[in-house]
Design a protein around this motif. Sequence first.
Motif, PDB file in Angstrom:
ATOM      1  N   HIS A 136      -4.072   3.655  -1.894  1.00  0.00           N
ATOM      2  CA  HIS A 136      -3.245   2.455  -2.063  1.00  0.00           C
ATOM      3  C   HIS A 136      -3.828   1.450  -3.051  1.00  0.00           C
ATOM      4  CE1 HIS A 136      -1.623  -1.526  -0.908  1.00  0.00           C
ATOM      5  NE2 HIS A 136      -0.496  -0.834  -0.874  1.00  0.00           N
ATOM      6  N   ASP A 137      -5.092   1.122  -2.924  1.00  0.00           N
ATOM      7  CA  ASP A 137      -5.683   0.064  -3.751  1.00  0.00           C
ATOM      8  C   ASP A 137      -6.487   0.590  -4.936  1.00  0.00           C
ATOM      9  OD1 ASP A 137      -4.591  -2.086  -2.306  1.00  0.00           O
ATOM     10  OD2 ASP A 137      -6.200  -1.971  -0.811  1.00  0.00           O
ATOM     11  N   LEU A 138      -6.411   1.876  -5.206  1.00  0.00           N
ATOM     12  CA  LEU A 138      -7.116   2.405  -6.374  1.00  0.00           C
ATOM     13  C   LEU A 138      -6.465   1.891  -7.658  1.00  0.00           C
ATOM     14  CD1 LEU A 138      -7.578   6.183  -5.407  1.00  0.00           C
ATOM     15  CD2 LEU A 138      -9.328   4.390  -5.410  1.00  0.00           C
ATOM     16  N   PRO A 139      -7.261   1.692  -8.695  1.00  0.00           N
ATOM     17  CA  PRO A 139      -6.664   1.302  -9.984  1.00  0.00           C
ATOM     18  C   PRO A 139      -5.829   2.454 -10.541  1.00  0.00           C
ATOM     19  CG  PRO A 139      -9.022   1.714 -10.229  1.00  0.00           C
ATOM     20  CD  PRO A 139      -8.717   1.813  -8.764  1.00  0.00           C
ATOM     21  N   LEU A 140      -4.827   2.124 -11.303  1.00  0.00           N
ATOM     22  CA  LEU A 140      -3.958   3.137 -11.893  1.00  0.00           C
ATOM     23  C   LEU A 140      -4.778   4.048 -12.795  1.00  0.00           C
ATOM     24  CD1 LEU A 140      -1.096   4.208 -12.109  1.00  0.00           C
ATOM     25  CD2 LEU A 140      -0.742   2.689 -14.054  1.00  0.00           C
ATOM     26  N   SER A 141      -4.663   5.341 -12.537  1.00  0.00           N
ATOM     27  CA  SER A 141      -5.401   6.339 -13.320  1.00  0.00           C
ATOM     28  C   SER A 141      -4.735   7.690 -13.082  1.00  0.00           C
ATOM     29  CB  SER A 141      -6.865   6.400 -12.866  1.00  0.00           C
ATOM     30  OG  SER A 141      -6.942   6.953 -11.564  1.00  0.00           O
ATOM     31  N   LYS A 198      -5.371   8.722  -9.518  1.00  0.00           N
ATOM     32  CA  LYS A 198      -4.515   8.076  -8.519  1.00  0.00           C
ATOM     33  C   LYS A 198      -3.130   8.724  -8.514  1.00  0.00           C
ATOM     34  CE  LYS A 198      -2.643   3.705  -6.893  1.00  0.00           C
ATOM     35  NZ  LYS A 198      -2.761   2.243  -6.926  1.00  0.00           N
TER      36      LYS A 198
END
Length: 180
Positions: A31-36, A39
């Motif tokens: 949920h809170d991972l940076p966009l990559s 993810k």
Amino acid sequence: MNPRYTRTAISLHWLIALGLAGAFALGVYMHDLPLSPSKLQLYSWHKWAGITLFLLILVRLAWRLTHPAPALPESMSPALRGLTHAEHGLLYLLMIAIPLSGWLMSSAKGLQTVWFGVLPLPDLVGKDAALGDLLKNVHQTLNFTLLFLVVGHAAAAFKHHFIDKDDILTRMLPDHQRKA
């Protein structure tokens, strides 16, 4: 009536329980991972798990409708029996609503669900950012409600086993010596 669930019901129960735990843990983690790209891959896996669980839950529900659950202990009060049936009904409702809410959310956010990267599933609603945000909140709320109910479900099973000393827990545990 057989005092235990069938092997099929037991297998589906534990397979779905493990799948739900994994999909929930993955959902919280990603949920809170940076966009990559990582993810996005995790989101794909989460969707694959959700659709697979949805199908397994439909199979489990069909099995349950054609193979009634063992009777509850006579020692349970009518009120507790009613509460038990209501809780099971709510568990099934949530297990169906959660993957549907995720699928609806993906559709509203314009992110098609492609099961295992092979089978594109139809969008259930048109692209609508506001609806997507609303469905995200619905999806999260349903998941945490299911978590709360599952904890209560497990606590009740342990209470029956260790305090009431009845067979509620053991009739859903695998028994390798049984046939059929």
